[in-house]
Design an enzyme around this catalytic site. Structure first.
Site, PDB file in Angstrom:
ATOM      1  N   HIS A 158       3.300   3.383   5.397  1.00  0.00           N
ATOM      2  CA  HIS A 158       2.183   2.458   5.623  1.00  0.00           C
ATOM      3  C   HIS A 158       1.962   2.182   7.108  1.00  0.00           C
ATOM      4  O   HIS A 158       1.250   1.254   7.453  1.00  0.00           O
ATOM      5  CB  HIS A 158       2.431   1.125   4.904  1.00  0.00           C
ATOM      6  CG  HIS A 158       1.908   1.085   3.494  1.00  0.00           C
ATOM      7  ND1 HIS A 158       2.192   2.065   2.580  1.00  0.00           N
ATOM      8  CD2 HIS A 158       1.125   0.193   2.847  1.00  0.00           C
ATOM      9  CE1 HIS A 158       1.617   1.764   1.420  1.00  0.00           C
ATOM     10  NE2 HIS A 158       0.950   0.638   1.557  1.00  0.00           N
ATOM     11  N   GLU A 203      -8.513   9.036  -4.523  1.00  0.00           N
ATOM     12  CA  GLU A 203      -9.029   9.304  -3.178  1.00  0.00           C
ATOM     13  C   GLU A 203      -9.597  10.715  -3.040  1.00  0.00           C
ATOM     14  O   GLU A 203     -10.598  10.930  -2.350  1.00  0.00           O
ATOM     15  CB  GLU A 203      -7.927   9.082  -2.132  1.00  0.00           C
ATOM     16  CG  GLU A 203      -7.519   7.623  -1.955  1.00  0.00           C
ATOM     17  CD  GLU A 203      -6.537   7.137  -3.009  1.00  0.00           C
ATOM     18  OE1 GLU A 203      -6.155   7.931  -3.908  1.00  0.00           O
ATOM     19  OE2 GLU A 203      -6.140   5.963  -2.959  1.00  0.00           O
TER      20      GLU A 203
END
Lengths: 351, 326
Positions: free
Chosen positions: A130, A61
């Site tokens: 998450h 990322e």
């Protein structure tokens, strides 16, 4: 009858039209061309536009965010995707130090047109890493724009505007919105970044929310209507720039303010709005403003605890009651929807 | 810019040396109130590399970017004005010494977060390739940047997309005060890391400008004929402190005699010996070169001094780019 699309389909259509409209637009991210296509938002685009413009990336990322910035400096308009906002944090150095500063630190000579799509999870035991809603991280930084659409129409219009914008724009999508439906025009159109929408007009109290919490806000507003309370519900749509005038105008009228945050209230978006109103409309307030949001804890996995984290219909309505300083007449407190760990009954997990 | 004339290489290195020395000498006047990472001792790498580049080739740099910028042919007046914080600086005073860039000359970026310039350079190469624009991208990085995770991420991405990128690793043995031995295992090889990603790589003497030039030439041929990225690791040494205008040998973080050994290996001195041996230079020629450089430098400083500070209204300018950029 107007056509209905899901929120995910609206994002797909906006991306499709952006790729069609401008050959400089490209879409990259882990899983973009995979069989699930980022929850359906990128399906079929690689077949249509080719591997040069729509492509998978390494699980990197930080690197991918830098690559997108570099490509943007040559005139490309990249859209990058993260299946959870937590993954985007690996690239946050690039976003905060580089993309957000570029136009300023080059004295206006070069800008970074970049869209970073990140998804906020909730429920089904996704747990501490998450399920975070980190909009205030991004909104804190001058040079970034942050959009959080709450419905398919806004999702398409805001994403279209974001791709055409010459600045880095962070789009945060709540996973529970992807399967919600609403009317979406077929042609492309923009919703101006930085403009809120009055989702429901009213005179008694101003409720400000955004993203998935708008679903809760509107549900509460309709319950309130049955009790004779007319709430004005503002959907921020953009977190930065913040539409200050729409908020101030509404609070001037109602004299009462309730914010419903998607992320933690402390140091959050609601805090910013309360500060704004305190600084500019204090004399108009008939009662202290109230912030509602997820509890001030990491989000646990087990539904036994996670369901206690999120604001319930009950909690929001009780906050309205407190703000109004009177009991809600005719309210059946026992019959309100409970906080669940799935968006609806059709949801079978695991995402 | 592209040249094979060793006298021009000498001129270019001397120019960088004199610019850096002038900054060093003038720094105490406190007109240049920003951190400066001077390149004295490291002139051969950018000059050798840039001597094989064209105007359409792009470079990205990091915190120690003065030499890269000047060797690529970027504007000296805009650089000095930027150090002075003036509106005629390359960033209108908003970037400082660590953000030198010149879009016309092909320095597209310089950023001082170690390693962060690397993927940006990869992205520039991707953008050029997708738009079928000519040119390669040179990414200057220090050996410290190879310790950042994003170095590996970038090598992988560059190879996966077969991008026209030349990584130029300037190994000067120190990250601020921390020596290489405290940061990397003695068996760790930057060349091997590149090769493990499928990227051809070679090391060389970064204080020998002729060698740098040859290695760069070969690397560019490789990049263009085999559609591959390439990595050069070049050894060199910074003479002054990490950040600032002074020598700092008294701090004793370098071994005794290390600095003087490297000063003996001065890249400018080395090329001068070569030029003298081949009768390509004499006092008259050298004096002419020096005179011209000094004039250019004094004009640049004068330009910077005369330039205005940005107007207070500039504070709120350029936070966001408008829809239509000129």
């Amino acid at each position: 009858m107007s056509r209905e699309l899901s929120y995910a389909e609206a994002i797909l259509e906006a991306t499709d039209q952006a790729l069609h409209e401008d050959s400089k637009v490209m879409l990259l991210g882990l899983g973009v061309p995979d069989p699930k296509g980022i929850f359906g938002t990128t399906l079929g685009l690689q077949e249509k536009y080719g591997e040069d413009r729509v492509f998978d990336t390494p699980t990197a990322e930080n690197g991918v965010t830098g690559v997108a910035i570099g490509a943007a400096l040559t005139g490309m308009r990249p859209i990058i995707t993260h299946q959870r906002v937590e993954f985007s944090l690996l690239g946050i150095e690039q976003l905060i130090n580089q993309a957000a500063k570029w136009f300023y630190m080059t004295g206006g000579k070069a800008s970074v047109p970049l869209v970073v799509r990140s998804i906020i999870g909730r429920g089904w035991g996704q747990g501490p890493q998450h399920s975070q809603s980190l909009e205030s991280w991004f909104a804190h930084v001058p040079g970034l724009k942050v959009i959080m659409p709450s419905n398919p129409y806004d999702a398409k219009g805001l994403l279209t505007a974001a791709v055409r914008d010459n600045n880095p724009v962070v789009m945060l999508e709540h996973r529970w919105l992807h399967n919600t439906f609403g009317p979406v025009p077929e042609g492309n159109y923009e919703i101006e970044i930085g403009k809120a929408k009055i989702a429901q007009k009213g005179d008694d109290i101003t409720i400000v929310s955004y993203s998935y919490m708008m679903v809760e806000a509107l549900r509460c507003a309709s319950i309130l209507a049955k009790c004779g309370i007319n709430a004005e519900v503002i959907d921020l749509r953009s977190i930065r720039p913040l539409d200050e005038s729409t908020i101030l105008k509404s609070v001037s009228k109602t004299g009462r303010l309730l914010t419903i945050d998607n992320g933690w209230s402390k140091y959050g978006i609601g805090s910013e709005i309360v500060s704004l109103v305190a600084e500019k409309r204090l004399k108009f307030l008939k009662s202290p403003p109230i912030r509602v949001g997820p509890k001030d804890v990491p989000i646990p996995s087990t539904r036994a605890l996670a369901n206690l984290v999120y604001p319930s219909t009950y909690e929001i309505l009780k906050s309205v009651e407190k703000s109004l300083g009177k009991e809600l007449l005719g309210m059946n407190w026992d019959n309100l929807p409970k906080v669940e760990d799935t968006p609806d009954k059709t949801f079978q997990g695991p995402f | 810019m592209k040249n094979l004339d060793p006298l021009q290489l000498y001129t270019d290195m001397l120019r960088i040396r004199f610019v850096e020395e002038t900054i060093s000498q003038e720094y105490s006047k406190q007109e240049m109130r920003c951190p400066v990472h001077l390149s004295i001792g490291q002139e051969a790498i950018p000059v050798g590399v840039s001597s094989r580049l064209t105007i359409s080739d792009q470079i990205v740099s990091a915190h120690r970017s003065h030499a890269h910028y000047l060797a690529k042919g970027c504007d000296l007046k805009k650089m000095i004005s930027e150090l002075f914080g003036k509106v005629d600086g390359c960033c209108r005073g908003k970037g400082g010494s660590m953000h030198l860039f010149d879009l016309e000359a092909g320095q597209i970026a310089a950023v001082p977060i170690v390693g962060s310039s690397i993927p940006i350079g990869i992205g520039v190469a991707l953008g050029l390739k997708r738009q079928k624009k000519p040119g390669i991208v040179v990414i200057y990085l220090g050996e410290g940047a190879t310790e950042e995770g994003v170095f590996s991420e970038s090598l992988d991405f560059a190879k996966l997309q077969n991008l026209p990128v030349l990584f130029v690793c300037e190994n000067n043995l120190y990250s601020v005060y921390t020596p290489l031995g405290s940061r990397q295992d003695s068996k760790r090889s930057i060349i091997d890391i590149a090769k493990a990603h499928g990227i051809p790589a070679i090391s060389g003497d970064g204080n020998d400008v002729i060698e740098v030039q040859k290695l760069t030439s070969n690397a560019i041929i490789e990049i263009n004929t085999h559609s591959t990225p390439f990595l050069l690791e070049l050894s060199t040494y910074r003479w002054l402190e990490h950040c600032g205008p002074n020598f700092d040998d008294h701090l004793k973080y370098r071994q005794d005699g290390e600095l003087s050994n490297w000063m003996e290996r001065c890249p400018i001195k080395k090329l001068k010996l070569h030029l003298e041996k081949n009768h390509l230079i004499n006092n008259r020629i050298e004096n002419k070169i020096i005179e011209k450089i000094k004039l250019e430098i004094s004009e640049a400083f004068e330009y910077a001094r005369k330039s205005s500070f940005p107007d207070p209204t500039e504070l709120f300018l350029h936070v966001y780019a408008p829809r239509e950029i000129e």
